[in-house]
Scaffold this active site. Structure first.
Site, PDB file in Angstrom:
ATOM      1  N   GLU A  98       0.826  -1.206   0.000  1.00  0.00           N
ATOM      2  CA  GLU A  98       0.000   0.000   0.000  1.00  0.00           C
ATOM      3  C   GLU A  98       0.863   1.260   0.000  1.00  0.00           C
ATOM      4  OE1 GLU A  98      -3.276   0.049  -0.246  1.00  0.00           O
ATOM      5  OE2 GLU A  98      -3.601  -2.105  -0.018  1.00  0.00           O
ATOM      6  N   ASP A  99       0.440   2.257  -0.736  1.00  0.00           N
ATOM      7  CA  ASP A  99       1.128   3.543  -0.760  1.00  0.00           C
ATOM      8  C   ASP A  99       0.929   4.233   0.592  1.00  0.00           C
ATOM      9  OD1 ASP A  99       2.095   6.094  -1.211  1.00  0.00           O
ATOM     10  OD2 ASP A  99       0.999   6.394  -3.076  1.00  0.00           O
ATOM     11  N   PRO A 100       2.014   4.539   1.289  1.00  0.00           N
ATOM     12  CA  PRO A 100       1.884   5.131   2.621  1.00  0.00           C
ATOM     13  C   PRO A 100       1.790   6.655   2.615  1.00  0.00           C
ATOM     14  CG  PRO A 100       4.177   4.710   2.191  1.00  0.00           C
ATOM     15  CD  PRO A 100       3.413   4.222   0.978  1.00  0.00           C
ATOM     16  N   TYR A 101       1.728   7.267   1.443  1.00  0.00           N
ATOM     17  CA  TYR A 101       1.854   8.717   1.323  1.00  0.00           C
ATOM     18  C   TYR A 101       0.893   9.487   2.240  1.00  0.00           C
ATOM     19  CZ  TYR A 101       2.336  13.327  -0.710  1.00  0.00           C
ATOM     20  OH  TYR A 101       2.561  14.655  -0.887  1.00  0.00           O
TER      21      TYR A 101
END
Length: 81
Positions: free
Chosen positions: A52-55
């Site tokens: 998952e993109d943690p941005y």
């Protein structure tokens, strides 16, 4: 990712299904594509397929992604080294 990348590299690894769809679509436009395109999570010993993109998450989310990537890269290198 360039068209030449699909002809040069044996593997192109990505983080999620959206990346995978985009890369597969691009690879279909490349003559003599030799790269195997797959999710990095395929190599996760803990079986977490998607990274998952943690941005927009917390600092802990970045740590989780780092640990997941580290596990996957280590397993990938052990398989192909």
């Amino acid at each position: 990712i360039t068209k030449e990348d699909f002809q040069t590299f044996d593997h192109i690894l990505c983080m999620d299904e959206s990346n995978l769809r985009d890369l597969n679509r691009k690879s279909n436009q490349v003559k003599d594509c030799k790269a195997k395109i797959e999710l990095l999570g395929t190599y996760d010993p803990q079986k977490q397929l998607i990274i998952e993109d943690p941005y927009y998450g917390s600092e802990k989310d970045f740590e989780t992604v780092y640990e997941q990537c580290l596990r996957c890269c280590k397993a990938f290198l052990e398989k192909y080294h």
